[in-house]
Design a protein around this motif. Structure first.
Motif, PDB file in Angstrom:
ATOM      1  N   ALA A 170       0.828  -1.207   0.000  1.00  0.00           N
ATOM      2  CA  ALA A 170       0.000   0.000   0.000  1.00  0.00           C
ATOM      3  C   ALA A 170       0.862   1.257   0.000  1.00  0.00           C
ATOM      4  N   LEU A 171       1.959   1.215   0.738  1.00  0.00           N
ATOM      5  CA  LEU A 171       2.841   2.380   0.832  1.00  0.00           C
ATOM      6  C   LEU A 171       3.541   2.651  -0.496  1.00  0.00           C
ATOM      7  N   ARG A 172       3.854   1.584  -1.224  1.00  0.00           N
ATOM      8  CA  ARG A 172       4.503   1.765  -2.520  1.00  0.00           C
ATOM      9  C   ARG A 172       3.547   2.414  -3.517  1.00  0.00           C
ATOM     10  N   GLN A 173       2.279   2.027  -3.405  1.00  0.00           N
ATOM     11  CA  GLN A 173       1.288   2.553  -4.352  1.00  0.00           C
ATOM     12  C   GLN A 173       0.868   3.973  -3.998  1.00  0.00           C
ATOM     13  N   ASP A 174       0.758   4.236  -2.717  1.00  0.00           N
ATOM     14  CA  ASP A 174       0.194   5.505  -2.263  1.00  0.00           C
ATOM     15  C   ASP A 174       1.264   6.307  -1.534  1.00  0.00           C
ATOM     16  N   LYS A 175       1.890   7.223  -2.287  1.00  0.00           N
ATOM     17  CA  LYS A 175       3.025   7.973  -1.724  1.00  0.00           C
ATOM     18  C   LYS A 175       2.564   9.097  -0.799  1.00  0.00           C
ATOM     19  N   ALA A 176       1.244   9.326  -0.754  1.00  0.00           N
ATOM     20  CA  ALA A 176       0.740  10.479   0.001  1.00  0.00           C
ATOM     21  C   ALA A 176       0.401  10.148   1.451  1.00  0.00           C
ATOM     22  N   ILE A 177       0.682   8.936   1.857  1.00  0.00           N
ATOM     23  CA  ILE A 177       0.325   8.547   3.225  1.00  0.00           C
ATOM     24  C   ILE A 177       1.186   9.283   4.243  1.00  0.00           C
ATOM     25  N   ASP A 178       0.519   9.869   5.247  1.00  0.00           N
ATOM     26  CA  ASP A 178       1.211  10.700   6.230  1.00  0.00           C
ATOM     27  C   ASP A 178       1.681   9.893   7.436  1.00  0.00           C
ATOM     28  N   LEU A 179       0.888   8.895   7.770  1.00  0.00           N
ATOM     29  CA  LEU A 179       1.179   8.168   9.018  1.00  0.00           C
ATOM     30  C   LEU A 179       0.760   6.715   8.873  1.00  0.00           C
ATOM     31  N   LEU A 180       1.643   5.836   9.321  1.00  0.00           N
ATOM     32  CA  LEU A 180       1.332   4.405   9.343  1.00  0.00           C
ATOM     33  C   LEU A 180       1.162   3.975  10.791  1.00  0.00           C
ATOM     34  N   ILE A 181       0.045   3.321  11.088  1.00  0.00           N
ATOM     35  CA  ILE A 181      -0.163   2.757  12.424  1.00  0.00           C
ATOM     36  C   ILE A 181      -0.023   1.247  12.314  1.00  0.00           C
ATOM     37  N   LEU A 182       0.980   0.726  13.001  1.00  0.00           N
ATOM     38  CA  LEU A 182       1.344  -0.695  12.892  1.00  0.00           C
ATOM     39  C   LEU A 182       0.973  -1.438  14.162  1.00  0.00           C
ATOM     40  N   ASP A 183       0.204  -2.487  14.029  1.00  0.00           N
ATOM     41  CA  ASP A 183      -0.077  -3.318  15.189  1.00  0.00           C
ATOM     42  C   ASP A 183       1.165  -4.139  15.513  1.00  0.00           C
ATOM     43  N   LEU A 184       1.482  -4.229  16.817  1.00  0.00           N
ATOM     44  CA  LEU A 184       2.713  -4.916  17.224  1.00  0.00           C
ATOM     45  C   LEU A 184       2.620  -6.416  17.017  1.00  0.00           C
ATOM     46  N   ARG A 185       1.422  -6.968  17.216  1.00  0.00           N
ATOM     47  CA  ARG A 185       1.262  -8.421  17.074  1.00  0.00           C
ATOM     48  C   ARG A 185       0.426  -8.713  15.830  1.00  0.00           C
ATOM     49  N   MET A 186       1.113  -8.938  14.744  1.00  0.00           N
ATOM     50  CA  MET A 186       0.402  -9.267  13.518  1.00  0.00           C
ATOM     51  C   MET A 186       1.349  -9.980  12.564  1.00  0.00           C
ATOM     52  N   PRO A 187       0.796 -10.627  11.540  1.00  0.00           N
ATOM     53  CA  PRO A 187       1.646 -11.364  10.619  1.00  0.00           C
ATOM     54  C   PRO A 187       2.714 -10.463  10.011  1.00  0.00           C
ATOM     55  N   GLY A 188       3.952 -10.903  10.050  1.00  0.00           N
ATOM     56  CA  GLY A 188       5.040 -10.161   9.436  1.00  0.00           C
ATOM     57  C   GLY A 188       5.775  -9.232  10.370  1.00  0.00           C
ATOM     58  N   MET A 189       5.206  -8.986  11.552  1.00  0.00           N
ATOM     59  CA  MET A 189       5.880  -8.078  12.477  1.00  0.00           C
ATOM     60  C   MET A 189       7.105  -8.744  13.094  1.00  0.00           C
ATOM     61  N   ASN A 190       6.892  -9.915  13.656  1.00  0.00           N
ATOM     62  CA  ASN A 190       8.010 -10.666  14.215  1.00  0.00           C
ATOM     63  C   ASN A 190       8.834  -9.785  15.147  1.00  0.00           C
ATOM     64  N   GLY A 191       8.187  -9.395  16.246  1.00  0.00           N
ATOM     65  CA  GLY A 191       8.857  -8.471  17.163  1.00  0.00           C
ATOM     66  C   GLY A 191       8.827  -7.083  16.561  1.00  0.00           C
ATOM     67  N   LEU A 192       9.997  -6.507  16.348  1.00  0.00           N
ATOM     68  CA  LEU A 192      10.051  -5.174  15.745  1.00  0.00           C
ATOM     69  C   LEU A 192      10.648  -5.220  14.337  1.00  0.00           C
ATOM     70  N   ASP A 193      10.803  -6.447  13.816  1.00  0.00           N
ATOM     71  CA  ASP A 193      11.395  -6.587  12.480  1.00  0.00           C
ATOM     72  C   ASP A 193      10.560  -5.871  11.423  1.00  0.00           C
ATOM     73  N   GLY A 194       9.237  -5.972  11.563  1.00  0.00           N
ATOM     74  CA  GLY A 194       8.359  -5.356  10.591  1.00  0.00           C
ATOM     75  C   GLY A 194       8.548  -3.844  10.561  1.00  0.00           C
ATOM     76  N   LEU A 195       8.678  -3.256  11.756  1.00  0.00           N
ATOM     77  CA  LEU A 195       8.920  -1.811  11.845  1.00  0.00           C
ATOM     78  C   LEU A 195      10.221  -1.460  11.134  1.00  0.00           C
ATOM     79  N   GLN A 196      11.242  -2.267  11.414  1.00  0.00           N
ATOM     80  CA  GLN A 196      12.551  -2.066  10.783  1.00  0.00           C
ATOM     81  C   GLN A 196      12.440  -2.070   9.264  1.00  0.00           C
ATOM     82  N   ARG A 197      11.719  -3.079   8.751  1.00  0.00           N
ATOM     83  CA  ARG A 197      11.550  -3.206   7.311  1.00  0.00           C
ATOM     84  C   ARG A 197      10.924  -1.955   6.716  1.00  0.00           C
ATOM     85  N   VAL A 198       9.839  -1.518   7.346  1.00  0.00           N
ATOM     86  CA  VAL A 198       9.124  -0.345   6.835  1.00  0.00           C
ATOM     87  C   VAL A 198      10.025   0.883   6.902  1.00  0.00           C
ATOM     88  N   ARG A 199      10.723   1.040   8.026  1.00  0.00           N
ATOM     89  CA  ARG A 199      11.590   2.205   8.200  1.00  0.00           C
ATOM     90  C   ARG A 199      12.706   2.219   7.167  1.00  0.00           C
TER      91      ARG A 199
END
Lengths: 201, 201
Positions: A41-70
């Motif tokens: 979604a972020l790749r498609q929509d460059k206008a997104i101002d804020l991402l809210i990430l749930d800590l416990r969800m598929p792909g998060m794996n601790g804080l790895d998901g945050l790292q990936r996005v960052r």
DNA sequence: GGTTGCTCTATCCAAAAGGATAGACCAATA
DNA sequence: TATTGGTCTATCCTTTTGGATAGAGCAACC
């Protein structure tokens, strides 16, 4: 204002976006059910101002998901959301560049003002989350802290002794010290106390 | 239409009620943060049509909270809501008189129609509840889940046996089952895994 | 110097935990 | 009907943990 909410619970996602869109006219809320979906979604929509990430969800794996996005979107503002978070996770989120932490105990109006705060460029840290280190409560010696790290991995005294190049007796000594300082009856209780107190590094 | 939503996450509560009130004009949604609060609200407000109970919240203790509510308010319609939907808990909910089970993977519009269904006197059973057994990681049996709760308090097998009125051997059996399902070498590692996976609530 | 605190080790012992195997009951199901 | 899965218990056994007590080295501090 464009938000992306990544949460694997469709109910939470829909209800949140519905609430935000009503309370903040002009806001657009997009949903994602996993970190992968969020990245797409972020790749498609460059206008997104804020991402809210749930800590416990598929792909998060601790804080790895945050790292990936960052890593892929270093300029994007990212806030973590979680029902139950350990203080070390909260600290880790901020050291990885998150702009806020949203416990699910927040009321919906508090959430809105938190979003405003973060969009304005400030960090949002709720008052009741404990990000403090071990200033309060138990003070451990250097060795006890080391042993505690292994305890938190569920390692046996023998394994700890090998890792720290000590005799097993000595490890026992430190384990007992840790339990005493945490008011725990055994190592398992000590680990839970440590997690609750946020000593878990 | 009067709803009572009992969920310890204020955010979820507010967002849900906001969404429902917008989509269903005339609906009144009240919130409660625990089973105790829900009971108090039910005593005061006799006009509530439907109670939505979160499965993992203070006072629930498995399905005990549902039992309590059903005992005091036998005519009230009660639906359970939960993020992780396990077949045994869902069956248990229905045998205890629940009129529906709402996984949080439901979309908000599905939720609304589910509420309509239940208020109309029908049961709501989502299509995917029987197939979603081992969806994410570990699925515990009823007993294992009970034992895990005690493990998370650092209790010994003997204490657990006393609390659950079992023999110590039996507790060991379940502890081993828990460790196996969590890929843990011992009880301490099991509780850490549980904490990391967010099973500890 | 003496004291204090952290460190390491040792030798005991008792309790707890972990593991294997086996038998039995019951309910749901194929 | 037979089978499966969850439950409970039992008897072995080994390993791990927890606890007590005691001695010693070392650095910091009064």
């Amino acid at each position: 204002m464009r938000l992306l909410i990544a949460d694997d619970h469709g109910l939470v996602r829909d209800a949140l976006s519905s609430h935000i869109e009503r309370q903040a006219p002009g806001a657009v809320v997009v949903g994602a059910a996993s970190v992968d979906e969020a990245v797409v979604a972020l790749r498609q929509d460059k206008a997104i101002d804020l991402l809210i990430l749930d800590l416990r969800m598929p792909g998060m794996n601790g804080l790895d998901g945050l790292q990936r996005v960052r890593t892929e979107f270093p300029l994007l503002k990212v806030a973590l959301m979680s029902g139950l978070a350990r203080p070390d996770e909260i600290r880790g989120a901020f050291t990885r560049g998150a702009v806020g932490f949203l416990p699910k105990t927040l009321s919906a109006t508090e959430l809105l003002s938190a979003i405003q705060t973060m969009l304005a460029g400030e960090r949002f840290i709720p008052a009741d989350v404990n990000t403090a280190d071990t200033a309060d409560g138990a003070s451990f010696t250097r060795r006890e802290r080391e042993v505690l790290d292994y305890l938190l991995q569920g390692r046996s005294n023998k394994e700890i002794a090998r890792s720290l190049e000590l005799e097993e007796v000595t490890v026992k000594l430190h384990v007992r010290g840790i339990c005493r300082k945490l008011g725990a009856k055994n190592r398992t209780q000590a680990v839970m106390r440590a997690v609750e107190m946020g000593i878990a590094s």
